[in-house]
Scaffold this motif. Structure first.
Motif, PDB file in Angstrom:
ATOM      1  N   GLY A 122     -47.683   5.434 -57.700  1.00  0.00           N
ATOM      2  CA  GLY A 122     -46.332   5.267 -57.156  1.00  0.00           C
ATOM      3  C   GLY A 122     -46.356   4.611 -55.785  1.00  0.00           C
ATOM      4  N   ASP A 123     -47.305   5.023 -54.946  1.00  0.00           N
ATOM      5  CA  ASP A 123     -47.392   4.429 -53.605  1.00  0.00           C
ATOM      6  C   ASP A 123     -47.768   2.950 -53.695  1.00  0.00           C
ATOM      7  OD1 ASP A 123     -46.867   6.925 -52.623  1.00  0.00           O
ATOM      8  OD2 ASP A 123     -48.980   7.448 -52.359  1.00  0.00           O
ATOM      9  N   LEU A 124     -48.684   2.644 -54.620  1.00  0.00           N
ATOM     10  CA  LEU A 124     -49.090   1.241 -54.767  1.00  0.00           C
ATOM     11  C   LEU A 124     -47.954   0.399 -55.334  1.00  0.00           C
ATOM     12  CD1 LEU A 124     -52.751   1.885 -55.857  1.00  0.00           C
ATOM     13  CD2 LEU A 124     -52.049   0.515 -53.905  1.00  0.00           C
ATOM     14  N   PHE A 181     -52.185  -5.516 -62.650  1.00  0.00           N
ATOM     15  CA  PHE A 181     -51.914  -4.498 -61.625  1.00  0.00           C
ATOM     16  C   PHE A 181     -52.785  -3.264 -61.880  1.00  0.00           C
ATOM     17  CE2 PHE A 181     -49.324  -0.671 -60.559  1.00  0.00           C
ATOM     18  CZ  PHE A 181     -49.273  -0.829 -59.182  1.00  0.00           C
ATOM     19  N   LEU A 182     -52.800  -2.811 -63.140  1.00  0.00           N
ATOM     20  CA  LEU A 182     -53.602  -1.621 -63.482  1.00  0.00           C
ATOM     21  C   LEU A 182     -55.082  -1.872 -63.217  1.00  0.00           C
ATOM     22  CD1 LEU A 182     -51.913  -0.314 -66.747  1.00  0.00           C
ATOM     23  CD2 LEU A 182     -51.917   0.751 -64.494  1.00  0.00           C
ATOM     24  N   LYS A 183     -55.506  -3.102 -63.541  1.00  0.00           N
ATOM     25  CA  LYS A 183     -56.910  -3.437 -63.335  1.00  0.00           C
ATOM     26  C   LYS A 183     -57.259  -3.390 -61.838  1.00  0.00           C
ATOM     27  CE  LYS A 183     -60.057  -7.178 -64.315  1.00  0.00           C
ATOM     28  NZ  LYS A 183     -60.103  -8.602 -64.481  1.00  0.00           N
ATOM     29  N   HIS A 184     -56.350  -3.906 -61.031  1.00  0.00           N
ATOM     30  CA  HIS A 184     -56.615  -3.949 -59.589  1.00  0.00           C
ATOM     31  C   HIS A 184     -56.661  -2.575 -58.954  1.00  0.00           C
ATOM     32  CE1 HIS A 184     -55.223  -8.397 -59.288  1.00  0.00           C
ATOM     33  NE2 HIS A 184     -56.534  -8.300 -59.363  1.00  0.00           N
ATOM     34  N   ILE A 185     -55.874  -1.649 -59.494  1.00  0.00           N
ATOM     35  CA  ILE A 185     -55.752  -0.358 -58.786  1.00  0.00           C
ATOM     36  C   ILE A 185     -56.641   0.726 -59.383  1.00  0.00           C
ATOM     37  CG2 ILE A 185     -53.362  -0.908 -58.155  1.00  0.00           C
ATOM     38  CD1 ILE A 185     -52.468   1.253 -60.127  1.00  0.00           C
ATOM     39  N   ARG A 186     -57.506   0.387 -60.341  1.00  0.00           N
ATOM     40  CA  ARG A 186     -58.186   1.474 -61.048  1.00  0.00           C
ATOM     41  C   ARG A 186     -59.139   2.294 -60.177  1.00  0.00           C
ATOM     42  NH1 ARG A 186     -60.879  -2.764 -65.188  1.00  0.00           N
ATOM     43  NH2 ARG A 186     -61.997  -3.964 -63.645  1.00  0.00           N
ATOM     44  N   ILE A 201     -58.831   4.542 -49.756  1.00  0.00           N
ATOM     45  CA  ILE A 201     -59.182   3.632 -50.855  1.00  0.00           C
ATOM     46  C   ILE A 201     -57.903   2.954 -51.369  1.00  0.00           C
ATOM     47  CG2 ILE A 201     -60.125   3.516 -53.210  1.00  0.00           C
ATOM     48  CD1 ILE A 201     -61.340   6.132 -50.809  1.00  0.00           C
ATOM     49  N   THR A 202     -56.812   3.721 -51.395  1.00  0.00           N
ATOM     50  CA  THR A 202     -55.536   3.138 -51.818  1.00  0.00           C
ATOM     51  C   THR A 202     -55.186   1.948 -50.909  1.00  0.00           C
ATOM     52  OG1 THR A 202     -54.890   5.427 -52.232  1.00  0.00           O
ATOM     53  CG2 THR A 202     -53.195   3.782 -52.503  1.00  0.00           C
ATOM     54  N   LEU A 203     -55.412   2.152 -49.618  1.00  0.00           N
ATOM     55  CA  LEU A 203     -55.118   1.103 -48.649  1.00  0.00           C
ATOM     56  C   LEU A 203     -55.989  -0.126 -48.891  1.00  0.00           C
ATOM     57  CD1 LEU A 203     -53.223   0.957 -46.262  1.00  0.00           C
ATOM     58  CD2 LEU A 203     -55.061   1.759 -44.797  1.00  0.00           C
ATOM     59  N   ARG A 204     -57.251   0.122 -49.135  1.00  0.00           N
ATOM     60  CA  ARG A 204     -58.191  -0.973 -49.392  1.00  0.00           C
ATOM     61  C   ARG A 204     -57.788  -1.745 -50.648  1.00  0.00           C
ATOM     62  NH1 ARG A 204     -63.950  -0.972 -47.376  1.00  0.00           N
ATOM     63  NH2 ARG A 204     -62.750  -2.056 -45.810  1.00  0.00           N
ATOM     64  N   VAL A 205     -57.444  -0.984 -51.706  1.00  0.00           N
ATOM     65  CA  VAL A 205     -57.020  -1.604 -52.961  1.00  0.00           C
ATOM     66  C   VAL A 205     -55.782  -2.472 -52.725  1.00  0.00           C
ATOM     67  CG1 VAL A 205     -55.833  -0.975 -55.108  1.00  0.00           C
ATOM     68  CG2 VAL A 205     -58.018   0.073 -54.561  1.00  0.00           C
TER      69      VAL A 205
END
Ligand code: ASP
Length: 415
Positions: free
Chosen positions: A401-403, A263-268, A286-290
């Protein structure tokens, strides 16, 4: 090279370059030259922000509307809305409670040297005319203010909560008029979303330079002495943010059934950008794209939870506001009773919902609350000195938190 590696390089080289040119650090530049050079250093960062700011509103409108339209029916949507809302409130309450616990156990206010308060007093004089203290409007008025009475004005003012509410209503209306009549507007929204995402692609090309620009500009202007005196307070806020991160990773593992490391890797990408820009709103595209590309969440969940979460779910801001408020109460010798602490906590939960995701607003909103418990402008001047660093960290947690919320909702809400 992967984007996150480029951005990390941007962070470290920005820190180093900023320190070298800083009049308080490597002293390559003096105060006066720095003033001339600073707008140039900030240029890539500002171009990046401009590209993102241009499309944030159309992106939120199209994403939220499409998320609602792609839902099964209005009832399903209502359940989703209630679920997401409850989740946001619950995690914010958790954040505030952890904040109270840390500030009460560590008592960071006891470690502040008296000279710092006097020094802050001098600086507070210059804060005098900031529009910091506003009276809170009565509750019915606050409730009314979330409706975009004039939608065009809401779009112009970038009033995010109003825009999200407007987009939800638009989506519900589209959902209820039947596919045939809704089709033209829906395909317009799809096109608008795709175009906005193209802008994000362009912005991401310069993201590593923007990151360098943010960090270099920041360190070049930073004084180190205040940092030392405020270290216990800063340590408390950072510990609180780390506790929140651990909580999120637990949710991702237990409810989301995913590996926390993956999860951390995906959202970095999103995290690094949030850290360097201090703005969860600017990071939102970018959050949305991730969420969609890396975490592979269902678009109807990500398109709904991310824009809404960016606007109202700010656990990092909440924990920071709680610790800062208790810290200043301790510094100023204000004894808060249990009831007062509870009222403070409830106010902060509400305030973090109302704060827009832009740099530094957490502090501005906090200052209103502080005024109510009797902390003066000196206190605000004191925490202002170290606010940017904490802002970077709490924004990273806000975005995480949102992710996390999207991952949890993706699991809990059945398609
Ligand atoms: N900068 C934060 C954010 O954008 C808000 C704050 O100041 O706490 O999420």
């Amino acid at each position: 090279m992967a984007l996150w590696k480029k951005m990390l390089t941007g962070i470290f080289s920005g820190l180093l370059a900023g320190y070298m040119i800083s009049p308080h650090g490597g002293q390559i530049l003096n105060e006066k030259t720095l003033e001339t050079v600073l707008p140039w250093i900030s240029l890539p960062g500002n171009v990046f922000m401009a590209l993102i700011s241009m499309i944030v509103v159309p992106l939120v409108v199209s994403s939220v509307t499409l998320a609602v339209v792609s839902g099964r029916d209005v009832e399903h949507l209502r359940n989703t809305g209630i679920g997401v809302g409850l989740y946001f409130v619950a995690t914010t309450i958790f954040a505030v409670v952890v904040g109270v616990a840390i500030a009460t156990i560590v008592q960071p206010g006891r470690y502040v040297p008296q000279e710092l308060l006097a020094d802050a007093g001098t600086r507070a004089a210059s804060l005098g005319d900031l529009p910091i203290v506003q009276d809170r409007p009565p509750l019915p008025q606050m409730i009314m203010s979330i409706f975009p009475v004039n939608p065009v004005k809401a779009l112009f003012d970038k009033a995010m909560l109003q825009i999200v509410i407007g987009a939800v209503l638009l989506g519900v209306a589209l959902l209820s008029i039947g596919q045939k009549r809704a089709a033209p507007l829906v395909s317009f929204m799809e096109s608008l979303q795709a175009v906005s995402m193209k802008f994000v692609d362009w912005a991401m090309l310069i993201a590593p330079y923007a990151v360098f620009s943010f960090l270099c500009g920041l360190t070049a202007q930073l004084g180190v002495d205040t940092l030392k005196a405020m270290s216990v307070y800063m340590g408390c806020v950072l510990a609180g943010l780390l506790a929140l991160l651990a909580f999120y990773l637990t949710l991702v593992t237990v409810i989301g059934r995913r590996s926390p490391l993956l999860f951390l890797k995906h959202i970095r990408d999103a995290q690094i950008l949030a850290f360097s820009s201090s703005s969860s709103a600017a990071t939102m595209p970018i959050t949305l794209r991730v969420a969609e590309d890396n975490l592979k969440l269902r678009p109807e969940i990500a398109d709904f939870v991310i824009p809404l979460g960016t606007t109202i779910n700010m656990d990092g801001t909440a924990i920071y506001q709680m610790i800062a408020a208790l810290f200043l109460a301790q510094v100023f010798g204000i004894d808060l009773t249990l009831t007062e602490t509870c009222v403070l906590a409830v106010t902060i939960v509400g305030a973090s919902v109302g704060s827009p995701g832009t740099p530094g607003v957490g502090l501005v909103i906090l200052s209103t609350i502080l005024h109510n418990i009797g902390v003066t402008a000196e206190g605000i001047a004191m925490i202002l000195a170290v606010d940017r660093i904490l802002d970077m960290c709490r924004t990273t947690i806000n975005v995480t938190g949102d992710l996390t919320a999207s991952v949890v909702m993706n699991k809990l809400i059945k398609p």
